[in-house]
Design an enzyme around this catalytic site. Structure first.
Site, mmCIF file in Angstrom:
data_model
loop_
_atom_site.group_PDB
_atom_site.id
_atom_site.type_symbol
_atom_site.label_atom_id
_atom_site.label_comp_id
_atom_site.label_asym_id
_atom_site.label_seq_id
_atom_site.Cartn_x
_atom_site.Cartn_y
_atom_site.Cartn_z
ATOM 1 N N GLY A 133 0.934 -1.248 0.070
ATOM 2 C CA GLY A 133 -0.112 -0.009 -0.176
ATOM 3 C C GLY A 133 0.894 1.278 -0.085
ATOM 4 O O GLY A 133 1.661 1.306 -0.748
ATOM 5 N N SER A 134 0.417 2.183 0.839
ATOM 6 C CA SER A 134 0.985 3.476 0.856
ATOM 7 C C SER A 134 1.196 3.883 2.181
ATOM 8 O O SER A 134 0.674 3.286 3.417
ATOM 9 C CB SER A 134 0.282 4.512 -0.186
ATOM 10 O OG SER A 134 -0.815 4.874 0.452
ATOM 11 N N THR A 135 1.643 5.235 2.333
ATOM 12 C CA THR A 135 1.834 5.591 3.928
ATOM 13 C C THR A 135 0.572 5.937 4.646
ATOM 14 O O THR A 135 0.688 5.894 5.574
ATOM 15 C CB THR A 135 2.221 7.127 3.479
ATOM 16 O OG1 THR A 135 3.481 7.258 2.607
ATOM 17 C CG2 THR A 135 2.659 7.916 4.716
#
Lengths: 139, 427
Positions: free
Chosen positions: A63-65
């Site tokens: 995913g991401s941050t």
């Protein structure tokens, strides 16, 4: 049938619940509606399921941050999973997110072990001792 | 976990409550990974907007955890900040309600004060490599999956993909637990990616790099990829698009490119002398699959075009200016270009910003520009169809809107043509 699994502890705590297995890397952000807990990503293998009170099992995170705060958002909305089990802890934002949201999490299972766990099984996760007691669903 | 005297004092609260909380968190994370000790980090990168998420904001509880570590401390190592979630100029230009603009004005004041007190460099960009002087083997604590990956992969500096919380904790303590990608043995490749003979990597556009890394990411799980056959002349701006794309479906915080990135001078070096677990070939068919994944729209009428996720370099803005010079953005389309303030001001001096904005586009600095395509902004702006060079924009616009916004994905030229014609005509 009961199976005992030993693993590493990412976030301490005790929890149990019905198991929901994703065979691909899983993220809560984007795949899951953070207000209802519903997996809303079109075409996702868990589409239509709800993560609330479930023990979520996947090979690893991705995913991401935004993945880190998303676990706290689920908790605040009262729809957090009861525990998280991953094959590896390589995706650190997911681990840090579980720690921040205080959701019991364990990791360190190879593909064969993960393969034993199926959606519908019941898992008692003792992330204080690093032991999962898995009760297989009726065949 | 072993703590030095200095670290123990931080944990005991000798340097204040914020530093104590930060050490407590870093120890918890270290214990989760079985880290033996803390190591020093020389630089950090923190969130640009979460500290100021106030009352009523959905992330208020999370922001409180972050603020506890910022209230009573200053940064110990050079630290810069990621983009903010709404720029004042953007809010005004697109006509958001006056109440939103006023709220943003007050957030801006608060944020500036906080970061000045903390000592955070207010760079507000996801392309902060102009701010830092990174060297190979240096340990840093960088938030943001894309930045972290580029830092590891392209610069050979060592960071885990930090969380918002651990990044500020490292910034004010100068420490991080020694685990994951801080350990050389965890940085070797596992999967070899070859480029098929039916593709010409020398002619790859940014979007092709996005497609490559996306397709790879879906097969990697938690393994590190080693790419072979990419052009030796490829640039960090190509690699940044790969980073942003690959991490969305896989876990590893770095990759290698043989003959290009610093830990992959040879294939053997990239794999640490071991054999690849798997060899994958990315050819024309695979490239097509990746493009199709991102293109979720069936309506060719485009409402918004976004370029700058991750933030543009000055060269990319120059390319856009050349493509749009003498043309006009369609009256029904918003063309948004995202970059840091420092890159934007360079692009202004070069005349690029005037060319783009005279044609009807907007160059927005400091802001995470992809948020314009996601709810709630996409709803406020009535965005049904977005076009972008960014896989992250394309897939998140679709996923996070639950399909209400759909996307086109393609090259910079495809996107600028769509902005001018108001219709998608890409491949």
């Amino acid at each position: 049938m009961k199976v005992l699994l030993k693993g590493h502890i990412a976030c301490k705590g005790m929890a149990e619940g019905e198991v929901l297995v994703c065979r691909k890397p899983f993220m809560f952000l984007s795949y899951v509606d953070l207000e209802s807990g519903l997996v809303h990503a079109k075409g996702h293998e868990l589409e239509g399921q709800n993560v609330k009170d479930k023990v979520i099992v996947s090979p690893c995170g991705c995913g991401s941050t935004g993945e880190e705060p998303s676990l706290l958002l689920l908790k605040e909305a009262g729809v957090a999973p009861s525990a998280i089990i991953t094959g590896s802890a390589v995706y650190s934002p997911g681990v840090i997110g579980a720690i921040i949201a205080d959701i019991p999490m364990m990791y360190g299972f190879d593909q064969n072990t993960l393969g034993l766990i199926e959606t519908g099984d019941h898992a008692k996760v003792d992330a204080n001792r690093g032991i999962i007691e898995l009760t297989k669903k009726e065949a | 976990m072993y703590l030095s005297e200095d670290e123990q004092r931080m944990l005991d609260g000798e340097q204040g409550l914020s530093v104590r909380k930060a050490m407590e968190l870093l120890i918890k994370v270290g214990e989760a990974y079985g880290a033996e000790k803390m190591i020093n980090v020389s630089q950090a990168l923190v969130s640009g907007h979460l500290f100021t998420a106030g009352k009523g904001h959905e992330l208020q509880a999370f922001a409180k955890i972050m603020s506890e570590m910022a209230d009573d401390a200053v940064v110990k190592v050079p630290t810069s900040a990621l983009p903010i979630n709404l720029s004042l100029r953007f809010a005004k230009e697109v006509g958001l309600p006056e109440s939103t603009i006023q709220q943003e004005q007050s957030t801006l004041t608060k944020r500036t004060k906080l970061f000045q007190r903390l000592g955070v460099i207010q760079s507000y960009t996801c392309l902060p490599h102009f701010v830092y002087d990174l060297r190979k083997g240096e340990h840093v604590a960088f938030l943001e999956t894309n930045v972290g990956m580029l830092t590891n992969s392209w610069f050979g500096a060592m960071t885990n993909l930090d969380g918002n919380s651990t990044a500020i904790a490292s910034a004010i303590t100068g420490k991080t637990p020694e685990y994951g990608l801080h350990l050389p043995e965890n940085r070797f490749g596992k999967v070899l990616i070859k480029i098929g003979p039916d593709l010409e990597p020398d002619r790859f556009d940014y979007a092709d790099y996005v497609a490559l890394a996306h397709w790879t990411g879906r097969l990697l799980f938690d393994r590190i990829a080693v790419y072979q056959g990419l052009p030796p002349r490829m640039r960090p701006s190509h690699a940044k698009y790969m980073c942003a794309s690959q991490i969305y479906n896989s876990a590893a915080g770095m990759f290698h490119i043989v003959g290009v990135t610093p830990e992959a001078s040879t294939l053997e070096a990239a794999f640490g002398g071991k054999k690849p677990e798997e060899i994958l070939v990315f050819g024309k068919k695979e490239k097509r699959e990746a493009y199709e994944y991102f293109c979720t729209s069936t309506d060719t009428k485009v409402d918004m075009v976004i370029i700058g996720c991750p933030h543009c370099t000055v060269q990319e803005i120059g390319d856009i200016a050349r493509l749009i010079d003498g043309r006009r953005v369609n009256k029904d389309v918003r063309l948004l270009i995202g970059a840091s303030e420092s890159v934007t001001s360079l692009a202004k001096r070069m005349g690029f910003v005037d060319i783009i904005e005279d044609a009807g586009g907007l160059v927005i600095s400091d802001m995470c520009i992809r948020l314009a395509a996601l709810p709630p902004l996409s709803e406020a702006l009535g965005i049904r169809v977005v076009a972008s060079t960014s896989g992250s924009v394309a897939q998140n616009a679709y996923r996070r809107s639950k399909g209400k916004t759909s996307a086109w994905f393609g090259t910079t030229k495809n996107c600028i043509d769509a902005a001018v014609k108001g219709k998608w005509g890409g491949e």
